[in-house]
Design an enzyme around this catalytic site. Structure first.
Site, short mmCIF file in Angstrom:
data_model
loop_
_atom_site.label_atom_id
_atom_site.label_comp_id
_atom_site.label_asym_id
_atom_site.label_seq_id
_atom_site.Cartn_x
_atom_site.Cartn_y
_atom_site.Cartn_z
N ASP A 128 40.87 37.28 32.10
CA ASP A 128 40.18 36.16 32.94
C ASP A 128 39.30 36.57 34.02
O ASP A 128 39.20 37.99 33.92
CB ASP A 128 41.27 35.65 33.56
CG ASP A 128 42.40 36.19 34.57
OD1 ASP A 128 41.56 36.87 35.58
OD2 ASP A 128 43.47 36.28 34.65
N ILE A 129 38.66 35.99 34.71
CA ILE A 129 37.55 36.38 35.47
C ILE A 129 37.93 37.26 36.53
O ILE A 129 37.11 38.11 36.96
CB ILE A 129 36.89 35.22 36.16
CG1 ILE A 129 35.43 35.26 36.66
CG2 ILE A 129 37.64 34.26 37.02
CD1 ILE A 129 34.54 34.29 37.12
#
Length: 323
Positions: A128-129
């Site tokens: 994820d980011i």
């Protein structure tokens, strides 16, 4: 009987993909990076994918010589004719998304990778980011699919910093299994990795890659993940020399180990031309952008496996918990 013909030796797994014969459409398209098998099956079910002008169906087979169109736009499958298995490791910084294009215009993990002429890089799993660390990329969709498939039980190791009180009972619960909104989940190993008080580091291992699973497991126990970094995927570790936003290509020995992990026959890596090598060297030397530099300066954690704590045997396996 003496008249029986000798049986042919079985071919190692993975040979069929390189023979050029008909194969399932989702497998062929995934190998060239057009999409994941599940995504391609969705295209077929929605009637978006055609083969030689006719709607593709599940179970249908084709070759690289056929004409594929998605929503009326032709897909380039020329790279499927020859099996090329190259693998990159990348140290992902915070702020990048693991997708080829982002509708919000955010930087992606593909932005800094070397350009390929006849193939595409396929990401093996996602981060994820806000998660940093190891992302693997390959040109071989079959290798990517096997490394990601839950049935293969490929372990992923993360360095995670926890904000909150962590006791032995919590660790045992996380090892035994916790019911999340998408089913039971657990860590197969948890090892202390430094820190003190309510800010402690752990190395944790999973055998799957569900969305935000590491964070959700810890949060189910009332603590918060303040830093998360993937340091290993299967047999491949993130080397300490690889700084944030940088990549390097695995050599033949490492790619062969990765292939054998998922029962694929080894494939020789093609030699780069002098121009290709020079172009890749120039791109690799480029300094990371501002977002990578900010992310890298905020925290550091050892990429190596921490020493085995008490409670593990000589093979590094956790002993059964005391009742």
């Amino acid at each position: 009987m003496g008249s029986e013909r000798p049986k042919k030796a079985a071919k190692p797994a993975g040979d069929k993909a390189s023979e050029g014969g008909p194969e399932r459409i989702q497998k062929l398209l995934a190998r060239v990076g057009a999409g994941s098998r599940r995504e391609i099956e969705g295209w077929m079910e929605a009637g978006r994918l055609t083969v030689n002008g006719h709607a593709a169906s599940l179970g249908q087979k084709a070759t690289a010589e056929d004409r594929f169109e998605l929503d009326g736009k032709r897909l380039d499958v020329s790279g499927a004719a020859d099996l090329v298995r190259r693998v990159l490791i990348y140290n992902k910084p915070e702020g990048e998304v693991t997708t080829r294009k982002d509708p919000e215009g955010r930087p992606t993990v593909f932005d800094r990778l070397p350009r390929l002429k006849d193939h595409r890089w396929i990401s093996i799993g996602r981060l994820d980011i806000n998660t940093t660390g190891l992302v693997l990329f390959t040109t071989d969709g079959e290798l990517a699919n096997r490394l990601m498939h839950p049935s293969r039980q490929i372990d992923r190791e993360y360095a995670v910093r926890i904000f909150g009180e962590v006791d032995d009972a919590m660790i045992e619960r996380l090892m035994e299994g916790v019911l999340l909104e998408d089913g039971m989940a657990k860590f197969t190993d948890i090892s202390p990795a430094g820190g003190s008080g309510i800010n402690r580091w752990f190395h944790v291992t999973l055998l799957e890659g569900r969305n935000r699973e590491v964070r959700r497991l810890w949060e189910s126990q009332g603590v918060r993940v303040s830093r998360l970094k993937r340091v290993r995927y299967g047999p491949i570790f993130l080397p300490s020399r690889l700084t944030l936003g940088k990549w390097e290509e695995l050599d033949q020995k490492a790619v062969d180990i990765l292939s054998r992990t998922v029962d694929l026959a080894t494939v020789e890596i093609p030699q780069k031309t002098p121009n290709e090598k020079a172009a890749q060297d120039r791109q690799r030397r480029k300094s990371p952008g501002r977002s990578q530099k900010r992310s890298g300066s905020r925290w550091q954690v050892s990429d190596s496996r921490p020493p085995k704590p008490a409670g593990k045997d000589s093979a590094g396996k956790r002993r059964s918990p005391r009742k």
